[in-house]
Design an enzyme around this catalytic site. Structure first.
Site, PDB file in Angstrom:
ATOM      1  N   LYS A 136       3.361   5.037  -3.713  1.00  0.00           N
ATOM      2  CA  LYS A 136       2.735   6.117  -4.476  1.00  0.00           C
ATOM      3  C   LYS A 136       3.198   7.461  -3.876  1.00  0.00           C
ATOM      4  O   LYS A 136       4.276   7.516  -3.309  1.00  0.00           O
ATOM      5  CB  LYS A 136       1.211   5.942  -4.471  1.00  0.00           C
ATOM      6  CG  LYS A 136       0.783   4.510  -4.832  1.00  0.00           C
ATOM      7  CD  LYS A 136       1.230   4.080  -6.230  1.00  0.00           C
ATOM      8  CE  LYS A 136       1.232   2.578  -6.422  1.00  0.00           C
ATOM      9  NZ  LYS A 136       0.011   1.949  -6.735  1.00  0.00           N
TER      10      LYS A 136
HETATM   11  C1  LIG Z   1      -0.521   0.573  -7.002  1.00  0.00           C
HETATM   12  C2  LIG Z   1      -1.541   0.423  -8.026  1.00  0.00           C
HETATM   13  C3  LIG Z   1      -2.780  -0.168  -7.747  1.00  0.00           C
HETATM   14  C4  LIG Z   1      -3.099  -0.797  -6.409  1.00  0.00           C
HETATM   15  O1  LIG Z   1      -3.056   0.122  -5.343  1.00  0.00           O
HETATM   16  P1  LIG Z   1      -3.185  -0.424  -3.833  1.00  0.00           P
HETATM   17  O2  LIG Z   1      -3.532   0.803  -3.061  1.00  0.00           O
HETATM   18  O3  LIG Z   1      -1.870  -0.984  -3.459  1.00  0.00           O
HETATM   19  O4  LIG Z   1      -4.276  -1.429  -3.814  1.00  0.00           O
HETATM   20  C5  LIG Z   1      -3.720  -0.231  -8.758  1.00  0.00           C
HETATM   21  N1  LIG Z   1      -3.463   0.274  -9.979  1.00  0.00           N
HETATM   22  C6  LIG Z   1      -2.278   0.833 -10.291  1.00  0.00           C
HETATM   23  C7  LIG Z   1      -2.062   1.375 -11.664  1.00  0.00           C
HETATM   24  C8  LIG Z   1      -1.271   0.916  -9.329  1.00  0.00           C
HETATM   25  O5  LIG Z   1      -0.092   1.447  -9.648  1.00  0.00           O
END
Ligand SMILES: *Cc1c(COP(=O)(O)O)cnc(C)c1O
Length: 407
Positions: free
Chosen positions: A200
């Protein structure tokens, strides 16, 4: 620091003859983050403590939110959000299939059933119309995703949920710093969740946050992340009196550590610069790819701005190679790209839920490719990706067509 470390401040190895592989993403981390983590270690307090509390205040301030509850991941933040909505066995929760699988999984964590909604062909996000089409008499809540950092048009969905008495959770995992109607995405939500995974924007290694405008929900989420304890371990530790905690309900261990929060606090200070750079690179791509035949390039919607966590292109019907063919073509040119957003309903874990009609989702998941975009990418790197895409679009050296299949 190991030579293959993703830390960009590491000394660059001697330039090899062939250009190095261009990654799809590389977190922007440096000495300041390393120092902050070391300071947390030296302080002797490494579990959830004062730095997590400070990170929560910084996040809430940046997002314009009443409360931010920091947890171990976005998945755990979404799980807590599901608990707060009261969804459980016998309830349906509407989610997009076109999302990372965690969006659907958290519905099952509370024993409810995810019901898949289709998405808008331009933004890749659910709309009030696609959500409405997926409602059942058992629908209790909706999870709407700001996919890849592209803000979704949340106001009409809010209005729909209000009319139907449904709770709305915003999965803004990828969307920190994106804006909707001039405000940070998720900041004014009843419930919104963010991710700090390195894929992210802003990273703490692993981590997440739940934002809410209801103080009683923030308080309950803080108890639930810590085994349901009425008094946090940090508060007990810093008290000069004996404090005996209670456990009013079954909770979890969803805490973030102070080492991670220390890194997050530094990353928060970099966020605006990070977003500005990503938007600059996205604009370069948009300009350079505008005249490439057969490609549709992602762009800001009229109501907001994307942080371009994922910069994607969609291949039109006439494009000379398939999605996988294009990924291979880019790979041969030393460019690491990714397939577009997955579709949960096609995975074995969800396929047995039965037939679904999601034509836009299927088209987008089959025909989109996510291109490299990271803070330290250069104009030359962008030009390299553009040249490779251009060659593929003109059918030169592209792989033979093998159908628009799954991976
Ligand atoms: C990456 C992601 C998640 C999960 O995030 P984590 O921090 O890895 O648990 C959930 N929803 C979306 C849309 C994502 O892109």
């Amino acid at each position: 620091m190991s030579p293959d470390s993703a830390i960009p401040t590491a000394a660059a190895p001697a330039r090899p003859a062939a250009p190095a592989m261009l990654p799809v993403m590389r977190p922007w981390l440096g000495e300041e983050e390393a120092e902050a983590a070391a300071a947390a270690v030296r302080s002797g307090w490494v579990a959830q403590g004062p730095r997590v509390a400070e990170f929560e205040r910084a996040l809430a301030a940046r997002l314009g939110a009443d409360e931010a509850v920091v947890v171990s991941s976005c998945t755990t933040a979404l799980h807590l959000a599901m608990v707060l909505t009261g969804a459980g066995p016998g309830d349906d929760v509407v989610v997009p299939s076109l999302s990372f699988i965690a969006t659907a999984n958290v519905v099952r964590y509370v024993g409810a059933r995810p019901v898949f909604a289709d998405v808008d062909p331009i933004t890749q996000n659910v709309t009030a119309a696609t959500v409405e089409a997926a409602l059942t008499p058992a629908t209790r809540a909706v999870i709407a995703v700001d996919q890849g950092g592209m803000p979704l048009d949340v106001e009409p969905i809010r209005a729909l949920c209000l009319r139907r008495g449904l709770e709305l959770v915003q999965d803004s995992a990828c969307a920190i710093g994106s804006t909707y109607l001039g405000r940070p995405v998720g900041g004014d939500a009843t419930l919104a969740a963010y991710s700090f995974h390195p894929r992210k924007l802003l990273t703490t290694g692993e981590g997440g946050a739940l934002v809410t405008d209801r103080p009683e929900w923030a308080a309950r989420a803080r108890r639930l992340r810590e085994h349901g304890m009425t008094v946090s371990a940090a508060d007990r530790h810093s008290s000069s009196r004996i404090v005996i905690e209670d456990y009013a309900e079954t909770g979890y261990n969803y805490r973030m550590t102070d080492v991670q929060a220390a890194i997050g606090l530094v990353q928060m200070r970099r966020l605006d610069e990070l977003i500005a750079r990503r938007r600059e690179l996205a604009a370069d791509y948009q300009q350079a790819l505008a005249d490439v035949p057969g490609l549709r390039v992602c762009a800001d919607p009229a109501y907001g701005t994307a942080n371009y966590q994922s910069f994607w292109v969609e291949l039109a019907d006439g494009f000379p190679c398939t999605r996988n063919g294009l990924l291979e073509h880019l790979l041969r040119d030393g460019i690491s790209a990714r397939r577009g957003i997955m579709a949960a309903h096609r995975e074995p874990a969800y396929a047995q839920q039965g037939e679904v009609d999601l034509p836009v989702t299927e088209r987008l998941t089959d025909r989109t490719v996510i291109l490299p975009l990271f803070h330290e990418m250069t104009q030359d790197d962008v030009a390299r990706v553009v040249a490779s895409l251009r060659a593929a679009a003109h059918g030169s050296a592209a792989s033979p067509s093998n159908g628009q299949g799954d991976d």
